[in-house]
Design an enzyme around this catalytic site. Structure first.
Site, PDB file in Angstrom:
ATOM      1  N   GLN A  30      53.220  42.064  36.347  1.00  0.00           N
ATOM      2  CA  GLN A  30      52.525  42.919  37.313  1.00  0.00           C
ATOM      3  C   GLN A  30      51.093  42.408  37.501  1.00  0.00           C
ATOM      4  O   GLN A  30      50.366  42.915  38.339  1.00  0.00           O
ATOM      5  CB  GLN A  30      52.492  44.368  36.816  1.00  0.00           C
ATOM      6  CG  GLN A  30      53.878  44.970  36.576  1.00  0.00           C
ATOM      7  CD  GLN A  30      53.792  46.282  35.850  1.00  0.00           C
ATOM      8  OE1 GLN A  30      53.684  47.348  36.457  1.00  0.00           O
ATOM      9  NE2 GLN A  30      53.828  46.222  34.520  1.00  0.00           N
ATOM     10  N   ASP A  59      46.387  37.789  37.556  1.00  0.00           N
ATOM     11  CA  ASP A  59      45.350  36.907  37.007  1.00  0.00           C
ATOM     12  C   ASP A  59      45.793  35.462  36.802  1.00  0.00           C
ATOM     13  O   ASP A  59      44.967  34.606  36.461  1.00  0.00           O
ATOM     14  CB  ASP A  59      44.820  37.486  35.672  1.00  0.00           C
ATOM     15  CG  ASP A  59      45.946  37.767  34.653  1.00  0.00           C
ATOM     16  OD1 ASP A  59      45.838  38.763  33.913  1.00  0.00           O
ATOM     17  OD2 ASP A  59      46.936  36.997  34.615  1.00  0.00           O
ATOM     18  N   HIS A  64      52.950  41.640  41.915  1.00  0.00           N
ATOM     19  CA  HIS A  64      51.829  42.258  42.633  1.00  0.00           C
ATOM     20  C   HIS A  64      50.885  41.238  43.235  1.00  0.00           C
ATOM     21  O   HIS A  64      49.740  41.561  43.541  1.00  0.00           O
ATOM     22  CB  HIS A  64      51.061  43.201  41.684  1.00  0.00           C
ATOM     23  CG  HIS A  64      51.863  44.400  41.285  1.00  0.00           C
ATOM     24  ND1 HIS A  64      51.530  45.207  40.227  1.00  0.00           N
ATOM     25  CD2 HIS A  64      53.017  44.925  41.792  1.00  0.00           C
ATOM     26  CE1 HIS A  64      52.426  46.182  40.107  1.00  0.00           C
ATOM     27  NE2 HIS A  64      53.338  46.024  41.046  1.00  0.00           N
ATOM     28  N   CYS A  80      47.164  36.898  61.331  1.00  0.00           N
ATOM     29  CA  CYS A  80      48.071  35.755  61.552  1.00  0.00           C
ATOM     30  C   CYS A  80      48.744  35.376  60.231  1.00  0.00           C
ATOM     31  O   CYS A  80      48.619  36.102  59.249  1.00  0.00           O
ATOM     32  CB  CYS A  80      47.272  34.570  62.135  1.00  0.00           C
ATOM     33  SG  CYS A  80      46.159  33.789  60.961  1.00  0.00           S
ATOM     34  N   CYS A  87      39.142  35.090  58.916  1.00  0.00           N
ATOM     35  CA  CYS A  87      40.087  33.999  59.176  1.00  0.00           C
ATOM     36  C   CYS A  87      39.579  33.205  60.386  1.00  0.00           C
ATOM     37  O   CYS A  87      38.772  33.726  61.177  1.00  0.00           O
ATOM     38  CB  CYS A  87      41.451  34.619  59.482  1.00  0.00           C
ATOM     39  SG  CYS A  87      42.745  33.410  59.834  1.00  0.00           S
ATOM     40  N   CYS A 135      41.125  32.766  62.888  1.00  0.00           N
ATOM     41  CA  CYS A 135      41.603  33.477  64.095  1.00  0.00           C
ATOM     42  C   CYS A 135      40.671  34.635  64.429  1.00  0.00           C
ATOM     43  O   CYS A 135      40.815  35.303  65.447  1.00  0.00           O
ATOM     44  CB  CYS A 135      43.035  33.988  63.879  1.00  0.00           C
ATOM     45  SG  CYS A 135      43.150  35.474  62.853  1.00  0.00           S
ATOM     46  N   ALA A 163      48.832  42.696  21.775  1.00  0.00           N
ATOM     47  CA  ALA A 163      49.757  41.586  22.035  1.00  0.00           C
ATOM     48  C   ALA A 163      49.250  40.278  21.422  1.00  0.00           C
ATOM     49  O   ALA A 163      50.038  39.466  20.920  1.00  0.00           O
ATOM     50  CB  ALA A 163      49.936  41.425  23.542  1.00  0.00           C
TER      51      ALA A 163
HETATM   52  N1  APR Z   1      47.973  44.405  23.919  1.00  0.00           N
HETATM   53  C1  APR Z   1      49.061  45.024  24.450  1.00  0.00           C
HETATM   54  N2  APR Z   1      48.990  46.124  25.235  1.00  0.00           N
HETATM   55  C2  APR Z   1      47.759  46.632  25.458  1.00  0.00           C
HETATM   56  C3  APR Z   1      46.569  46.058  24.933  1.00  0.00           C
HETATM   57  C4  APR Z   1      46.720  44.893  24.134  1.00  0.00           C
HETATM   58  N3  APR Z   1      45.649  44.277  23.591  1.00  0.00           N
HETATM   59  N4  APR Z   1      45.515  46.803  25.344  1.00  0.00           N
HETATM   60  C5  APR Z   1      46.025  47.807  26.107  1.00  0.00           C
HETATM   61  N5  APR Z   1      47.362  47.708  26.165  1.00  0.00           N
HETATM   62  C6  APR Z   1      48.324  48.560  26.871  1.00  0.00           C
HETATM   63  C7  APR Z   1      47.887  49.985  27.081  1.00  0.00           C
HETATM   64  O1  APR Z   1      48.252  50.790  25.970  1.00  0.00           O
HETATM   65  C8  APR Z   1      48.706  50.354  28.340  1.00  0.00           C
HETATM   66  O2  APR Z   1      49.985  50.845  27.974  1.00  0.00           O
HETATM   67  O3  APR Z   1      48.464  48.001  28.156  1.00  0.00           O
HETATM   68  C9  APR Z   1      48.870  49.023  29.062  1.00  0.00           C
HETATM   69  C10 APR Z   1      48.028  48.904  30.311  1.00  0.00           C
HETATM   70  O4  APR Z   1      48.483  49.863  31.226  1.00  0.00           O
HETATM   71  P1  APR Z   1      47.877  49.866  32.711  1.00  0.00           P
HETATM   72  O5  APR Z   1      46.398  49.776  32.644  1.00  0.00           O
HETATM   73  O6  APR Z   1      48.510  51.018  33.417  1.00  0.00           O
HETATM   74  O7  APR Z   1      48.376  48.484  33.349  1.00  0.00           O
HETATM   75  P2  APR Z   1      49.780  48.172  33.989  1.00  0.00           P
HETATM   76  O8  APR Z   1      50.864  48.862  33.260  1.00  0.00           O
HETATM   77  O9  APR Z   1      49.853  46.708  34.130  1.00  0.00           O
HETATM   78  O10 APR Z   1      49.620  48.835  35.458  1.00  0.00           O
HETATM   79  C11 APR Z   1      50.621  48.570  36.405  1.00  0.00           C
HETATM   80  O11 APR Z   1      49.246  49.583  38.103  1.00  0.00           O
HETATM   81  O12 APR Z   1      47.171  49.855  39.058  1.00  0.00           O
HETATM   82  C12 APR Z   1      48.380  49.216  39.185  1.00  0.00           C
HETATM   83  O13 APR Z   1      48.744  47.183  40.290  1.00  0.00           O
HETATM   84  C13 APR Z   1      48.198  47.714  39.121  1.00  0.00           C
HETATM   85  O14 APR Z   1      49.679  46.058  38.150  1.00  0.00           O
HETATM   86  C14 APR Z   1      49.012  47.291  37.905  1.00  0.00           C
HETATM   87  C15 APR Z   1      50.001  48.442  37.763  1.00  0.00           C
END
Ligand code: APR
Length: 254
Positions: free
Chosen positions: A107, A110, A125, A136, A154, A156, A237
């Site tokens: 999602q 980056d 995303h 365009c 752009c 255009c 992670a």
């Molecule tokens: N390692 C693993 N998980 C982590 C860490 C870490 N160091 N730090 C935070 N988290 C977890 C949080 O506990 C949370 O569950 O990452 C998750 C982040 O959740 P969100 O901020 O909601 O991000 P995401 O799930 O990617 O959001 C989905 O929402 O706003 C939209 O388009 C945006 O792609 C995004 C989508």
């Protein structure tokens, strides 16, 4: 057997069956690279209303505000390096390549999975490093470090927008089709760093679960999925993923 060993054992078993090890990632996997998550007390949406900076209506209403936010995000993504979690997923893809595919469905916008060396990355995303024209067909990843005017135009004459998916917008059709196909085929879905709250992306782990995949979650906190996953690895992670792939490496060697 502790949880990391159980997770590695489940992955190794499915690899031996030739079943895909599908990784589904969210902002949390990039948190240790210095990119804030969206939710949670220090999240991007704690400091600003996404309705004002991340919707097509906001671009109509105040394009400069939308672009200021996205230029901030693009700079953070450009300055960030993949962390040990991204590297672990790239290592795993190579380690299991002869026996099972290991696509990454992300999602995140980056580009850090690609920077870490993952070769099969599905960006649900979009990508903060790409723009497209609002009128365009123009699309480009060849962007200046910072635009000299916001919103950028752009050739255009229409304004350009970040090539990312905003709230209320359709996901790229091919990306969603590929992600759904992998979710149905998955032997394991490794869910890393997502709150699993935003649809339709959050439907993918449910699809994998219904297709019989083993679900493994890596997250310091519980999420909407925690009740149904087979193994929950509670921790950041950047620490958990290297432990998991180290354990997997010895399982694969057996
Ligand atoms: N390692 C693993 N998980 C982590 C860490 C870490 N160091 N730090 C935070 N988290 C977890 C949080 O506990 C949370 O569950 O990452 C998750 C982040 O959740 P969100 O901020 O909601 O991000 P995401 O799930 O990617 O959001 C989905 O929402 O706003 C939209 O388009 C945006 O792609 C995004 C989508």
């Amino acid at each position: 057997m502790d949880d990391v060993e159980r997770a590695a054992d489940r992955i190794a078993t499915r690899v031996a069956e030739g079943l895909p090890i599908v990784c589904f990632t969210g902002a949390g996997i990039s948190q240790e690279s210095g990119i804030p998550t969206f939710r949670g007390e220090s999240g991007l949406w704690a400091e600003r209303d996404p309705e004002l900076v991340a919707t097509a209506e906001a671009l109509e209403r105040d394009p400069e505000a939308v672009w200021r936010f996205h230029e901030e995000l693009r700079a953070m993504c450009r300055e960030a390096d993949p962390n040990a979690a991204h590297m672990a997923l790239a290592w795993m893809e190579t380690a299991v390549a002869e026996r099972a595919p290991a696509p990454v469905i992300t999602q995140n916008i980056d580009g850090l999975h690609q920077a870490a060396g993952s070769s099969n990355v599905i960006e649900l995303h979009g990508n903060a490093g790409r723009v497209r024209c609002t009128a365009c067909e123009f699309v480009s990843e060849d962007l200046p470090e910072r635009f000299d005017r916001l919103p950028p135009l752009c050739e255009c004459g229409a304004i350009l927008r970040p090539d990312v998916v905003w709230f209320g917008e359709q996901l790229p059709r091919q990306a969603m089709e590929d992600a759904q196909r992998w979710s149905r085929l998955a032997g394991v879905m490794l869910i890393v760093g997502t709150s699993a709250t935003v649809q339709p992306a959050a439907s993918l782990p449910v699809m994998a679960f219904r297709s019989g995949a083993v679900l493994i979650e890596v997250n310091p906190e519980a999420t909407a999925l925690s009740a149904v996953v087979d193994v929950s690895l509670r921790g950041p992670a950047g620490e958990v993923m290297p432990e998991l792939v180290e354990e997997l490496s010895s399982e694969l060697a057996d």
